[in-house]
Design an enzyme around this catalytic site. Sequence first.
Site, PDB file in Angstrom:
ATOM      1  N   TRP A  38       7.752  11.702  -2.168  1.00 42.79           N
ATOM      2  CA  TRP A  38       8.829  11.442  -3.117  1.00 42.79           C
ATOM      3  C   TRP A  38       8.226  10.801  -4.364  1.00 42.79           C
ATOM      4  CZ3 TRP A  38       9.403   6.451  -4.789  1.00 42.79           C
ATOM      5  CH2 TRP A  38       8.914   5.421  -3.974  1.00 42.79           C
ATOM      6  N   GLU A  81       5.395  -5.677  -5.902  1.00 40.51           N
ATOM      7  CA  GLU A  81       4.874  -4.311  -5.884  1.00 40.51           C
ATOM      8  C   GLU A  81       4.108  -3.986  -7.164  1.00 40.51           C
ATOM      9  OE1 GLU A  81       4.958  -2.292  -3.395  1.00 40.51           O
ATOM     10  OE2 GLU A  81       6.583  -2.963  -2.086  1.00 40.51           O
ATOM     11  N   GLU A 119       1.495   3.344  -3.055  1.00 38.74           N
ATOM     12  CA  GLU A 119       2.190   2.078  -3.299  1.00 38.74           C
ATOM     13  C   GLU A 119       2.652   1.968  -4.758  1.00 38.74           C
ATOM     14  OE1 GLU A 119       2.820  -0.847  -1.527  1.00 38.74           O
ATOM     15  OE2 GLU A 119       2.243   0.005   0.405  1.00 38.74           O
ATOM     16  N   HIS A 122       6.294   2.439  -5.727  1.00 34.77           N
ATOM     17  CA  HIS A 122       7.326   1.463  -5.352  1.00 34.77           C
ATOM     18  C   HIS A 122       7.729   0.599  -6.546  1.00 34.77           C
ATOM     19  CE1 HIS A 122       5.534   1.620  -1.009  1.00 34.77           C
ATOM     20  NE2 HIS A 122       6.006   2.783  -1.422  1.00 34.77           N
ATOM     21  N   GLU A 172       2.001  -5.551   5.517  1.00 36.42           N
ATOM     22  CA  GLU A 172       2.745  -4.300   5.406  1.00 36.42           C
ATOM     23  C   GLU A 172       4.004  -4.330   6.276  1.00 36.42           C
ATOM     24  OE1 GLU A 172       2.406  -1.928   3.341  1.00 36.42           O
ATOM     25  OE2 GLU A 172       0.320  -1.835   2.698  1.00 36.42           O
ATOM     26  N   THR A 175       6.577  -6.427   4.370  1.00 38.87           N
ATOM     27  CA  THR A 175       7.247  -5.731   3.278  1.00 38.87           C
ATOM     28  C   THR A 175       8.198  -4.661   3.805  1.00 38.87           C
ATOM     29  OG1 THR A 175       5.272  -4.329   3.042  1.00 38.87           O
ATOM     30  CG2 THR A 175       5.500  -6.180   1.527  1.00 38.87           C
ATOM     31  N   ASP A 204       7.721   3.929   3.585  1.00 40.79           N
ATOM     32  CA  ASP A 204       6.312   3.967   3.171  1.00 40.79           C
ATOM     33  C   ASP A 204       5.552   2.775   3.743  1.00 40.79           C
ATOM     34  OD1 ASP A 204       6.340   6.282   1.714  1.00 40.79           O
ATOM     35  OD2 ASP A 204       5.894   5.348  -0.215  1.00 40.79           O
ATOM     36  N   GLU A 205       6.146   1.593   3.619  1.00 37.83           N
ATOM     37  CA  GLU A 205       5.477   0.380   4.099  1.00 37.83           C
ATOM     38  C   GLU A 205       5.244   0.456   5.611  1.00 37.83           C
ATOM     39  OE1 GLU A 205       4.315  -1.381   1.909  1.00 37.83           O
ATOM     40  OE2 GLU A 205       5.684  -1.748   0.251  1.00 37.83           O
ATOM     41  N   HIS A 208       2.259   2.689   6.233  1.00 40.12           N
ATOM     42  CA  HIS A 208       1.021   1.990   5.887  1.00 40.12           C
ATOM     43  C   HIS A 208       0.693   0.906   6.917  1.00 40.12           C
ATOM     44  CE1 HIS A 208       1.818   3.206   1.421  1.00 40.12           C
ATOM     45  NE2 HIS A 208       1.328   4.197   2.136  1.00 40.12           N
TER      46      HIS A 208
END
Length: 339
Positions: A38, A81, A119, A122, A172, A175, A204-205, A208
Site C-alpha cells: 500500500w 514514525e 516504515e 507510515h 515493533e 508500535t 506493517d508493524e 516487522h
Amino acid sequence: MSQSTYSMPPEKVEIFKSLDGWARENVLVHLKPVEKCWQPQHFLPDPTSDGFLEQVEELRERAMEIPDDCLVVLVGDMITEEALPTYQAMFNTHDGIRDETGSSLTAWGIWVRAWAAEENRHGDLLNKYLYLSGRVDMRQVEKTVQYLIGFGMDIQTENNPFLGFVYSSFQERATFISHGNTAVLAKHYGDNHLAQICRTIAADEKRHETAYATIMDKLFEVDPDLSVLAFDKMMRKKISMPAHWMYDGQDEDLYVHFSAVAQRLGVYTVEDYANILEFLVERWNVEKLTGLSDEGRKAQDYVCRLAPKIRRLEERAQMRAKPKPDVTFSWIFNRSVKL
C-alpha cells in the site's frame, strides 16, 4: 553523557556473517514487493480528481470529531514514525549487520534499507492526514520532527546487534499495539477512515515484529547465553521508546507528557510493556533454556520474573498517584489536555 559502545565480543561478529544465507531465506521473506505494498495515496484524497476538494472536506468533517487528547497521541505517533532516518542510522552502528557501503548486497543490508523504506510510508501517511485535517499546528509538529531527528536517540544498544534485535522485537510490538489502540479510538469517535489507516500501519508493524523476533529465535538457538544476557541487559536498562528526546522548542518534558496521555487513553500503557515482556519470554522459550553460564542463569531468572514485578510496582504507583495538572500542547495550538 557517557555512552557504552562495542559491547559484543569481536569474535561474535562472525555469527552474523555466517547467518547471511539464513537471513536471506528467513528474514527477507517478511518484506513485501514494492508493487504489492500500500502507499499513502491509497488512503488520501486524490489531488488529480475533480472531487478532491470534496474529499478533503469530508476528511476534515470526520476529523472534527477527534478529541484533543486523541490528536496528541496521533501526532506523537506520527512524529515517532517521521524520525526514521535516526532508526536506519542506528542499525548501521551495529557490528556484523551494518550496511557498509550504503547499497550492500548482504541480507542484513538489504533488510535494513527495505525495512526503512516500508516504515517511511507510515510517517508520510499520518503527516498528510494531519495536514489535511486542519486540526493541528503543523509548524509546531514539523519543528518537533526536526528537533527529534537532530537530537537522535540513545537506546543503549552499544553497537551490539544482540541488544539491537532484542530492542527492535520489543519496539515493533509496542508500535503494533499503539497504532492498533489508536485505531480503536478513531473508530469510537466515528472516523472509520482514520481507524483503517491506523490498522494498516499496525499490520506493517506486526510483520516487522515477526521478522525481528525470528532473528532472535535464531540467535537464542546459536548462542543462548549471549542472547539471554542481551535480553537481561535491555530490560534492566528499560526499553526507551525511540522518540524519548522529543521536543517542540517549548516543552522540555514533551515526551513524558505525551506518554502520560497515551497511558491514560490506553493507547500504550505499563501493562502493555509487561505483556510484551511476557510474550517475548514465551516466544523465545527463555524459561526452558539450558546449558547457560552462571551469569546466563541469573539473567534467565531476572527476565522471567520481571513482568509480575513491573505490574506490582505500577499498582503501587497508581495507589500513590496524585492528580496531575492539565498540560498545554503546542501541537494543538496550546490547548490544554489532561494527563
